[in-house]
Motif scaffolding. Structure first.
Motif, short mmCIF file in Angstrom:
data_model
loop_
_atom_site.label_atom_id
_atom_site.label_comp_id
_atom_site.label_asym_id
_atom_site.label_seq_id
_atom_site.Cartn_x
_atom_site.Cartn_y
_atom_site.Cartn_z
N ASP A 173 -47.75 4.81 112.81
CA ASP A 173 -46.68 3.87 112.47
C ASP A 173 -46.92 3.17 111.15
O ASP A 173 -46.14 2.31 110.75
N ASN A 174 -47.98 3.52 110.43
CA ASN A 174 -48.25 2.89 109.14
C ASN A 174 -47.17 3.24 108.12
O ASN A 174 -46.65 4.36 108.09
N TYR A 175 -46.84 2.29 107.30
CA TYR A 175 -45.91 2.49 106.19
C TYR A 175 -46.34 1.60 105.04
O TYR A 175 -47.28 0.80 105.16
N ILE A 176 -45.68 1.72 103.90
CA ILE A 176 -46.07 1.01 102.68
C ILE A 176 -44.98 0.03 102.29
O ILE A 176 -43.79 0.32 102.39
N VAL A 177 -45.41 -1.15 101.85
CA VAL A 177 -44.51 -2.19 101.35
C VAL A 177 -44.80 -2.39 99.86
O VAL A 177 -45.97 -2.44 99.46
N VAL A 178 -43.74 -2.53 99.05
CA VAL A 178 -43.88 -2.76 97.62
C VAL A 178 -43.05 -3.97 97.23
O VAL A 178 -41.88 -4.09 97.64
N LYS A 179 -43.64 -4.87 96.44
CA LYS A 179 -42.93 -6.05 95.93
C LYS A 179 -43.37 -6.34 94.50
O LYS A 179 -44.37 -5.79 94.04
N TYR A 180 -42.61 -7.22 93.82
CA TYR A 180 -43.01 -7.62 92.47
C TYR A 180 -42.79 -9.12 92.29
O TYR A 180 -42.02 -9.76 93.01
N SER A 181 -43.49 -9.67 91.29
CA SER A 181 -43.40 -11.09 90.96
C SER A 181 -43.26 -11.24 89.45
O SER A 181 -43.95 -10.56 88.69
N ASP A 182 -42.36 -12.13 89.03
CA ASP A 182 -42.17 -12.40 87.61
C ASP A 182 -42.84 -13.70 87.16
O ASP A 182 -42.66 -14.13 86.02
N ASP A 183 -43.60 -14.34 88.06
CA ASP A 183 -44.32 -15.56 87.69
C ASP A 183 -45.78 -15.48 88.13
O ASP A 183 -46.36 -16.43 88.61
N ARG A 184 -46.34 -14.28 87.96
CA ARG A 184 -47.77 -14.04 88.23
C ARG A 184 -48.18 -14.38 89.66
O ARG A 184 -49.25 -14.91 89.91
N GLY A 185 -47.29 -14.11 90.60
CA GLY A 185 -47.65 -14.22 92.01
C GLY A 185 -47.29 -15.53 92.67
O GLY A 185 -47.57 -15.70 93.86
N GLN A 186 -46.67 -16.44 91.94
CA GLN A 186 -46.25 -17.70 92.57
C GLN A 186 -45.12 -17.45 93.57
O GLN A 186 -45.10 -18.02 94.66
N THR A 187 -44.17 -16.63 93.17
CA THR A 187 -43.07 -16.23 94.05
C THR A 187 -42.88 -14.73 93.91
O THR A 187 -43.28 -14.12 92.91
N TRP A 188 -42.24 -14.15 94.93
CA TRP A 188 -42.06 -12.70 94.97
C TRP A 188 -40.60 -12.36 95.22
O TRP A 188 -39.85 -13.16 95.79
#
Length: 237
Positions: free
Chosen positions: A48-63
């Motif tokens: 049941d493993n899967y991959i999650v991808v996200k990005y941040s434009d303030d160096r990880g403060q918010t996503w």
């Protein structure tokens, strides 16, 4: 051998509330945008493993609010790796296998040409070679890409297929990632889950660090990763 799907709007099966485990994160910085990927699931290491991808434009403060999900039913899709290539493209590599490990696995990849957009688009996933890739590629001073991938030696008694590929392998490309081929292999005694890492040294040699049953082993290449010295224990316990 079927590609996983990539969806920007996860269904109920892939929501944060359903996750019971998260692991093996990868980071990459493309210009000012920080990317992260990791594997998740309703159990631990399983189909049941899967991959999650996200990005941040303030160096990880918010996503970004949206999760990009990479998954395929009844397969383990896991161990992703983010990497920005010399052409400024964002790659995501991952590993697909039946069950926990099927003796062959497979390294897959998708490429994003516009990672700075609000809704970046990745290419159709394609399978590159057998095995798994747990650490980032490197680009040597000569410009050659080197990608570390392995088939577990530890399971050789159970899986007898591909005996010539059960090493700490190095793959490369001569056409900027359109095709890949095996370039070299190292054999470090006591290899377990190889998960090897590559590093080019100031003297031009390439150092490979390999996970073993006693700690970390090492091997060196003096010809750009084509041939490797016989492995030995490193200074890392």
């Amino acid at each position: 051998l079927q590609p996983a799907w990539m969806k920007g709007d996860p269904d109920d099966q892939h929501t944060l509330q359903r996750r019971r485990g998260q692991a093996t994160p990868s980071l990459a910085m493309h210009r000012g945008r920080l990317w992260i990927s990791w594997n998740a699931g309703t159990t631990s290491e399983n189909v049941d493993n899967y991959i999650v991808v996200k990005y941040s434009d303030d160096r990880g403060q918010t996503w970004c609010a949206q999760d990009l999900i990479i998954d395929l039913e009844n397969l383990r899709v896991t161990d992703s790796m983010l990497w920005v290539d010399p052409l400024d493209r964002l790659w995501i590599f991952w590993y697909q296998t039946f069950g926990w490990y099927d003796g062959r696995g497979g390294v897959w990849a998708a490429v994003c040409q516009d990672p700075e957009n609000d809704r970046p688009q990745f290419s159709i996933p394609r399978r590159l070679f057998h095995g798994m890739m747990m650490t980032k590629p490197i680009v040597t001073q000569s410009g050659r890409w080197l990608l570390p991938s392995n088939l577990f030696q530890y399971f050789d008694s159970e899986y007898h297929c591909y005996p010539n590929e059960r090493f700490s392998n190095v793959y490369t490309t001569d056409d900027d990632g359109q095709t890949f081929f095996k370039w070299g292999k190292a054999d470090v005694p006591g290899r377990f889950f190889d998960e090897h890492n590559l590093l080019e040294l100031n003297d031009g040699r390439i150092l490979m660090l390999v996970r073993t049953i006693y700690g970390i082993g090492k091997s060196y290449s003096s010809d750009g990763g084509r041939t490797w010295s016989y492995g030995e224990p490193s200074w890392i316990p």
